[in-house]
Structure formats: C-alpha cells, structure tokens
Design a protein around this motif. Structure first.
Motif, mmCIF file in Angstrom:
data_model
loop_
_atom_site.group_PDB
_atom_site.id
_atom_site.type_symbol
_atom_site.label_atom_id
_atom_site.label_comp_id
_atom_site.label_asym_id
_atom_site.label_seq_id
_atom_site.Cartn_x
_atom_site.Cartn_y
_atom_site.Cartn_z
ATOM 1 N N ASN A 65 0.857 -1.183 0.000
ATOM 2 C CA ASN A 65 0.000 0.000 0.000
ATOM 3 C C ASN A 65 0.894 1.234 0.000
ATOM 4 O O ASN A 65 2.132 1.108 -0.041
ATOM 5 C CB ASN A 65 -0.961 -0.004 1.205
ATOM 6 C CG ASN A 65 -0.227 -0.184 2.528
ATOM 7 O OD1 ASN A 65 0.686 0.553 2.856
ATOM 8 N ND2 ASN A 65 -0.623 -1.209 3.292
ATOM 9 N N SER A 66 0.291 2.403 0.049
ATOM 10 C CA SER A 66 1.077 3.635 -0.030
ATOM 11 C C SER A 66 2.087 3.762 1.103
ATOM 12 O O SER A 66 3.125 4.405 0.940
ATOM 13 C CB SER A 66 0.140 4.853 -0.001
ATOM 14 O OG SER A 66 -0.697 4.860 -1.136
ATOM 15 N N ILE A 67 1.776 3.173 2.234
ATOM 16 C CA ILE A 67 2.684 3.281 3.379
ATOM 17 C C ILE A 67 3.867 2.338 3.218
ATOM 18 O O ILE A 67 5.024 2.749 3.328
ATOM 19 C CB ILE A 67 1.941 2.970 4.695
ATOM 20 C CG1 ILE A 67 0.771 3.924 4.882
ATOM 21 C CG2 ILE A 67 2.903 3.071 5.888
ATOM 22 C CD1 ILE A 67 -0.102 3.611 6.076
ATOM 23 N N THR A 68 3.586 1.064 2.950
ATOM 24 C CA THR A 68 4.673 0.086 2.850
ATOM 25 C C THR A 68 5.558 0.327 1.629
ATOM 26 O O THR A 68 6.723 -0.069 1.624
ATOM 27 C CB THR A 68 4.118 -1.346 2.795
ATOM 28 O OG1 THR A 68 3.272 -1.481 1.646
ATOM 29 C CG2 THR A 68 3.317 -1.670 4.052
ATOM 30 N N ARG A 143 -2.671 -1.775 12.853
ATOM 31 C CA ARG A 143 -2.031 -0.703 12.108
ATOM 32 C C ARG A 143 -1.533 -1.192 10.741
ATOM 33 O O ARG A 143 -1.927 -0.670 9.707
ATOM 34 C CB ARG A 143 -0.868 -0.124 12.927
ATOM 35 C CG ARG A 143 -1.106 1.288 13.398
ATOM 36 C CD ARG A 143 -2.341 1.427 14.269
ATOM 37 N NE ARG A 143 -2.189 0.757 15.557
ATOM 38 C CZ ARG A 143 -3.166 0.664 16.446
ATOM 39 N NH1 ARG A 143 -4.366 1.159 16.184
ATOM 40 N NH2 ARG A 143 -2.977 0.045 17.602
ATOM 41 N N LYS A 144 -0.674 -2.193 10.712
ATOM 42 C CA LYS A 144 -0.091 -2.592 9.423
ATOM 43 C C LYS A 144 -1.123 -3.249 8.513
ATOM 44 O O LYS A 144 -1.162 -2.950 7.310
ATOM 45 C CB LYS A 144 1.087 -3.544 9.628
ATOM 46 C CG LYS A 144 1.799 -3.901 8.314
ATOM 47 C CD LYS A 144 3.261 -4.145 8.505
ATOM 48 C CE LYS A 144 3.984 -4.209 7.167
ATOM 49 N NZ LYS A 144 5.442 -4.371 7.325
ATOM 50 N N LEU A 189 1.786 7.746 14.133
ATOM 51 C CA LEU A 189 3.204 7.390 14.208
ATOM 52 C C LEU A 189 3.609 6.487 13.049
ATOM 53 O O LEU A 189 4.713 6.620 12.501
ATOM 54 C CB LEU A 189 3.492 6.689 15.539
ATOM 55 C CG LEU A 189 3.341 7.537 16.806
ATOM 56 C CD1 LEU A 189 3.491 6.663 18.051
ATOM 57 C CD2 LEU A 189 4.354 8.665 16.828
ATOM 58 N N TYR A 190 2.703 5.592 12.668
ATOM 59 C CA TYR A 190 2.982 4.689 11.555
ATOM 60 C C TYR A 190 3.109 5.456 10.243
ATOM 61 O O TYR A 190 4.053 5.248 9.471
ATOM 62 C CB TYR A 190 1.874 3.639 11.468
ATOM 63 C CG TYR A 190 2.067 2.592 10.388
ATOM 64 C CD1 TYR A 190 3.332 2.144 10.036
ATOM 65 C CD2 TYR A 190 0.973 2.041 9.724
ATOM 66 C CE1 TYR A 190 3.517 1.180 9.056
ATOM 67 C CE2 TYR A 190 1.136 1.074 8.737
ATOM 68 C CZ TYR A 190 2.408 0.663 8.408
ATOM 69 O OH TYR A 190 2.577 -0.285 7.429
ATOM 70 N N VAL A 191 2.176 6.371 10.009
ATOM 71 C CA VAL A 191 2.211 7.167 8.781
ATOM 72 C C VAL A 191 3.410 8.110 8.790
ATOM 73 O O VAL A 191 4.068 8.321 7.760
ATOM 74 C CB VAL A 191 0.911 7.974 8.603
ATOM 75 C CG1 VAL A 191 1.015 8.932 7.420
ATOM 76 C CG2 VAL A 191 -0.271 7.038 8.414
ATOM 77 N N THR A 198 7.771 1.926 14.763
ATOM 78 C CA THR A 198 7.526 3.144 15.547
ATOM 79 C C THR A 198 6.348 2.992 16.493
ATOM 80 O O THR A 198 6.505 3.198 17.707
ATOM 81 C CB THR A 198 7.312 4.357 14.620
ATOM 82 O OG1 THR A 198 8.359 4.412 13.658
ATOM 83 C CG2 THR A 198 7.306 5.649 15.432
ATOM 84 N N PRO A 199 5.144 2.638 15.998
ATOM 85 C CA PRO A 199 4.049 2.447 16.950
ATOM 86 C C PRO A 199 4.265 1.253 17.875
ATOM 87 O O PRO A 199 3.762 1.250 18.998
ATOM 88 C CB PRO A 199 2.826 2.228 16.050
ATOM 89 C CG PRO A 199 3.366 1.805 14.730
ATOM 90 C CD PRO A 199 4.681 2.515 14.602
#
Length: 217
Positions: A65-68, A143-144, A189-191, A198-199
């Motif tokens: 996804n956009s985060i990973t 979160r993930k 925190l994750y984003v 981090t989280p």
C-alpha cells in the motif's frame, strides 16, 4: 482497481485470532483445579508464539500500500518518534479520560486494566504479554494490516477511525473513546515514519509505563 488482502495480512490476522482462542482450548483440556493457571500460561504461550510468528512474517511481508511502498524513516527517527509516541499516547489517554468522565459519565477506572493488574500481581510473568507481546501483535494487525488496507481506500482519517474502533472493541471494555484515541496516535506514528516499528516501540513503552505506575504508585 479491486483491493484485496495480501497473504501476509491474512495470515497475521488468523494468527491474532488463534492467539485469542487457543487459551480457551487449553482451559478445556486442563484439570479443573488448574483453570486459572491454564488461562494465564496459555495466554503467555499463545501471545508469545503469535508475536514471534508475526515478526517472522513481517520480514518477508507482501503487504503493498502507499505506506509500505514509501521509504521508511531512518532508524534514529523511528526510535525518536517511538519514544515521543509514549508522551503523545499518554496525553491522548488523559484527554480521552477527562471526556469520558465529565461528558460521558463513565467511571475513571478500567475493568480491563484492573483485571490485567490483578493477573500481573499474582503471576508476574504475565507482564510479558501486556508490555511486549500484545502490543507487537496489535500493531501488526490493527495498524499494518487493517489501517494499511483502508489507507488507500478511505484516506488516513477514515482508516484511523476504522482500525482504532476495532482496536478499542477488541479490548472488551466500555472505554471505547480512550482506546480509539490511543489508536489514532499509533496510526499517526505509523504514517509519520512509514515503519511499523515506531508504533510498536511507543505501544510497548506506554503499556510498560502504565502498568508499572499502577503497580508501584
């Protein structure tokens, strides 16, 4: 484009569910006089095993996804925000508690927290679950997996609402606002760092601090 859960996300979710229900099976098989011990040590075993499995799965994660897919913040930044996250989460917890007490009329104490403290007081090893294993599993799942899945569908706020509410409901406590607010902090925190560590750091340290303060003050 249709978005589907990856193999890693599905397995992590199943591991989390299994870790919740495995102690029930252990209780059924245990002698009647050892039901409490079976529950405590069953939870320690299942959550510890679940956390290690998720850590291994994360090493070869196919969650996309956009985060990973974004570059992670440097390790020093991850650690810094993980530590700052403790204070952010505690501040959010305090604000949510005030709202629950004065606007929603909820009692200050949490039944879930009290049960945990009683378990730790009698079985100190149970602290491993509360401080380390449960936070690791919860951050991977809520979160993930869940937040990450909805992030590209609903945006950050929508994904935070969904994942944080699920995070709150899974604590089986009336303090939904309290747990949801903490979930928002961990989502941020994750984003912010694009790194699930981090989280996890913030969650582990926050739980440890809260438990120790309640036990010794």
């Amino acid at each position: 484009m249709k978005k589907a859960l990856s193999h890693t996300a599905i397995v992590m979710t199943l591991v989390y569910i299994l870790a919740q229900f495995l102690p029930v099976l252990i209780i059924v098989l245990a002698p009647q006089s050892y039901q409490t011990e079976a529950l405590i040590y069953g939870n320690i075993f299942s959550f510890t095993a679940g956390a290690f499995v998720m850590l291994l799965l994360n090493r070869k994660s196919n969650i996309r996804n956009s985060i990973t897919l974004s570059p992670s913040a440097p390790r020093s930044t991850v650690i810094l925000w993980g530590i700052l996250g403790i204070f952010m989460a505690l501040a959010a917890q305090y604000a949510a508690t005030l709202i629950e007490i004065f606007l929603l009329g909820l009692p200050m104490g949490s039944e879930n927290t009290q049960q945990i403290l009683l378990s730790i007081d009698k079985y100190p090893l149970y602290l491993i679950i509360v401080s380390i294993m449960a936070p690791i599993m919860e951050e991977f799942v809520f979160r993930k997996v869940i937040f990450g899945f909805f992030y590209d569908i609903t945006g950050g706020v929508g994904a935070a609402v969904i994942s944080s509410l699920l995070f709150a409901f899974m604590h089986f406590d009336s303090h939904i606002l309290l747990y949801s607010t903490i979930g928002f902090v961990f989502s941020y925190l994750y984003v912010k760092t694009k790194n699930i560590a981090t989280p996890i750091i913030a969650h582990v340290l926050m739980n440890t601090v809260v438990v120790l303060l309640n036990l010794f003050l």
